[in-house]
Design a protein around this motif. Sequence first.
Motif, PDB file in Angstrom:
ATOM      1  N   LEU A 109      35.642  77.661 -77.038  1.00  0.00           N
ATOM      2  CA  LEU A 109      37.037  77.288 -76.819  1.00  0.00           C
ATOM      3  C   LEU A 109      37.159  75.850 -76.320  1.00  0.00           C
ATOM      4  O   LEU A 109      36.644  75.489 -75.263  1.00  0.00           O
ATOM      5  N   SER A 110      37.886  75.052 -77.093  1.00  0.00           N
ATOM      6  CA  SER A 110      38.170  73.662 -76.744  1.00  0.00           C
ATOM      7  C   SER A 110      39.656  73.535 -76.444  1.00  0.00           C
ATOM      8  O   SER A 110      40.486  74.039 -77.208  1.00  0.00           O
ATOM      9  N   VAL A 111      39.988  72.857 -75.353  1.00  0.00           N
ATOM     10  CA  VAL A 111      41.391  72.689 -74.968  1.00  0.00           C
ATOM     11  C   VAL A 111      41.659  71.232 -74.596  1.00  0.00           C
ATOM     12  O   VAL A 111      40.911  70.643 -73.811  1.00  0.00           O
ATOM     13  N   LYS A 112      42.733  70.688 -75.146  1.00  0.00           N
ATOM     14  CA  LYS A 112      43.170  69.342 -74.779  1.00  0.00           C
ATOM     15  C   LYS A 112      44.158  69.422 -73.620  1.00  0.00           C
ATOM     16  O   LYS A 112      44.984  70.325 -73.569  1.00  0.00           O
ATOM     17  N   LYS A 144      38.678  84.194 -70.852  1.00  0.00           N
ATOM     18  CA  LYS A 144      37.708  83.395 -71.611  1.00  0.00           C
ATOM     19  C   LYS A 144      37.379  82.143 -70.805  1.00  0.00           C
ATOM     20  O   LYS A 144      38.266  81.514 -70.224  1.00  0.00           O
ATOM     21  N   SER A 145      36.113  81.788 -70.774  1.00  0.00           N
ATOM     22  CA  SER A 145      35.723  80.558 -70.094  1.00  0.00           C
ATOM     23  C   SER A 145      36.194  79.359 -70.917  1.00  0.00           C
ATOM     24  O   SER A 145      36.375  79.440 -72.134  1.00  0.00           O
ATOM     25  N   LEU A 146      36.423  78.250 -70.246  1.00  0.00           N
ATOM     26  CA  LEU A 146      36.791  77.004 -70.915  1.00  0.00           C
ATOM     27  C   LEU A 146      35.496  76.283 -71.270  1.00  0.00           C
ATOM     28  O   LEU A 146      34.758  75.839 -70.395  1.00  0.00           O
ATOM     29  N   ASP A 147      35.214  76.205 -72.556  1.00  0.00           N
ATOM     30  CA  ASP A 147      33.946  75.611 -72.986  1.00  0.00           C
ATOM     31  C   ASP A 147      34.005  74.088 -72.998  1.00  0.00           C
ATOM     32  O   ASP A 147      33.098  73.420 -72.504  1.00  0.00           O
ATOM     33  N   LEU A 148      35.073  73.525 -73.577  1.00  0.00           N
ATOM     34  CA  LEU A 148      35.161  72.070 -73.699  1.00  0.00           C
ATOM     35  C   LEU A 148      36.566  71.613 -73.331  1.00  0.00           C
ATOM     36  O   LEU A 148      37.551  72.199 -73.770  1.00  0.00           O
ATOM     37  N   PHE A 176      34.504  73.869 -66.369  1.00  0.00           N
ATOM     38  CA  PHE A 176      34.277  73.972 -67.813  1.00  0.00           C
ATOM     39  C   PHE A 176      32.873  73.453 -68.097  1.00  0.00           C
ATOM     40  O   PHE A 176      32.206  72.908 -67.204  1.00  0.00           O
ATOM     41  N   LYS A 177      32.424  73.603 -69.346  1.00  0.00           N
ATOM     42  CA  LYS A 177      31.011  73.338 -69.647  1.00  0.00           C
ATOM     43  C   LYS A 177      30.750  71.959 -70.246  1.00  0.00           C
ATOM     44  O   LYS A 177      29.739  71.326 -69.933  1.00  0.00           O
ATOM     45  N   TYR A 178      31.656  71.501 -71.131  1.00  0.00           N
ATOM     46  CA  TYR A 178      31.362  70.287 -71.884  1.00  0.00           C
ATOM     47  C   TYR A 178      32.580  69.365 -71.943  1.00  0.00           C
ATOM     48  O   TYR A 178      33.725  69.808 -71.834  1.00  0.00           O
ATOM     49  N   ILE A 179      32.306  68.076 -72.165  1.00  0.00           N
ATOM     50  CA  ILE A 179      33.344  67.054 -72.211  1.00  0.00           C
ATOM     51  C   ILE A 179      33.559  66.605 -73.652  1.00  0.00           C
ATOM     52  O   ILE A 179      32.605  66.384 -74.401  1.00  0.00           O
ATOM     53  N   GLY A 180      34.836  66.454 -74.044  1.00  0.00           N
ATOM     54  CA  GLY A 180      35.174  65.931 -75.358  1.00  0.00           C
ATOM     55  C   GLY A 180      36.092  64.734 -75.234  1.00  0.00           C
ATOM     56  O   GLY A 180      36.657  64.454 -74.168  1.00  0.00           O
ATOM     57  N   LEU A 181      36.266  64.007 -76.325  1.00  0.00           N
ATOM     58  CA  LEU A 181      37.182  62.877 -76.414  1.00  0.00           C
ATOM     59  C   LEU A 181      38.196  63.166 -77.513  1.00  0.00           C
ATOM     60  O   LEU A 181      37.920  63.933 -78.433  1.00  0.00           O
ATOM     61  N   ALA A 200      30.190  65.832 -75.912  1.00  0.00           N
ATOM     62  CA  ALA A 200      29.771  66.712 -77.009  1.00  0.00           C
ATOM     63  C   ALA A 200      30.514  66.482 -78.317  1.00  0.00           C
ATOM     64  O   ALA A 200      29.955  66.682 -79.393  1.00  0.00           O
ATOM     65  N   ALA A 201      31.803  66.092 -78.238  1.00  0.00           N
ATOM     66  CA  ALA A 201      32.609  66.035 -79.461  1.00  0.00           C
ATOM     67  C   ALA A 201      33.729  65.018 -79.328  1.00  0.00           C
ATOM     68  O   ALA A 201      34.205  64.748 -78.219  1.00  0.00           O
ATOM     69  N   VAL A 202      34.143  64.483 -80.469  1.00  0.00           N
ATOM     70  CA  VAL A 202      35.271  63.565 -80.557  1.00  0.00           C
ATOM     71  C   VAL A 202      36.245  64.123 -81.579  1.00  0.00           C
ATOM     72  O   VAL A 202      35.862  64.410 -82.719  1.00  0.00           O
TER      73      VAL A 202
END
Length: 361
Positions: A109-112, A144-148, A176-181, A200-202
């Motif tokens: 799960l990715s959330v902005k 649900k955990s916040l993944d990113l 949360f587990k990971y950082i995104g842009l 981890a992701a853009v």
Amino acid sequence: MVSKTTKLGGAASDVVIGKTAHGLMMMTFVVVSRLIGGKLKLFARWKPTPVPDEDCFASIKAGIDALPPGAKMFLNSGEFYGQGETTANLELVARFFEKYPSYADKVFLSVKGGNKLHSLQPDGSPENLHRSVDYILEKLRGTKSLDLFECARYDPTYTLEDSLKVLQGLVQEGKFKYIGLSEVGAATVRRAHKAAPEVAAVEIEVSPWSYTQETKDVIATCAELGISVVAYSPLGRGFLTGQIKKPEDFEEGDFRRNLSRFQEENLKRNFAIVDALTEIAKRKGITSAQLSIAWVSARGPHVVPLPGSSNAKRTLENIAGGDVELSSEDLSEIDRVLSSHVVKGGRYVDAVPDEKLYLWG
């Protein structure tokens, strides 16, 4: 069942996901604004008519069920996707996992977030970043955990490095587990990687009608640095499916009626791209949507198309597009189409530069 999978980048390089992700934005109301005279003003709703939970749930579940064992579905949501509404996106996600708790481990799960509360204006202050993450977790209700987590846009009031330091701290706290842009250029990606190699992701817009030099540079930079690219709107906000032929094909109140590319005169010219791509798709025995998704996927093994759908059949069609193999001849033919048909109109509103628009997808 689909077969293609990929791994995310950075600190999430051990996470296996389906090659095609699932965007949830169009499942809920979204208030959309733009900056006019220094003030944010409402001009449309993204999704005028709400989608019933059962339809949304069937769509999400179908995509997850189609994945091979061990692969997770990359689901993309947003703190502001329906902010203030009872059908808010995060609350919808929580209701899904309350009904299907065994699916929580099958989803990445990715959330902005990162905006001011009840606003589309970014706020990169440490206090607001903490608030945003806590708000997201509150709405998920432990289902649900916040993944990113990714800031939808970075607030220029604060340096990128300072914002990343705050996010690194939140990861260490276990929020949360990971950082995104999101919506950043290649130079910013490089700066971010230097400050936080675990990124981890853009997330950027990529489609056959949104493929600028800056887009290419971001994709290349991410490949070099081992970062995934989450490519939103691979279907050109629905236009590349061939179903949108005039502004009236959108529901009254749909924000796309306001976008430059969907103005009647531009729409007529831009449809030449759709016609040409449709012919290629027909020869391959696939849909226009699948061709576009396959083309985006072919930008690299690290590029993950992010179409959105609240219809289970369409979701399966979309993720099957990620399994389509395009030959070098197919890709060359598509390149010729794109080079001979210039897209008319900007990504949002021509009168307002993209960087002034507080719109995200």
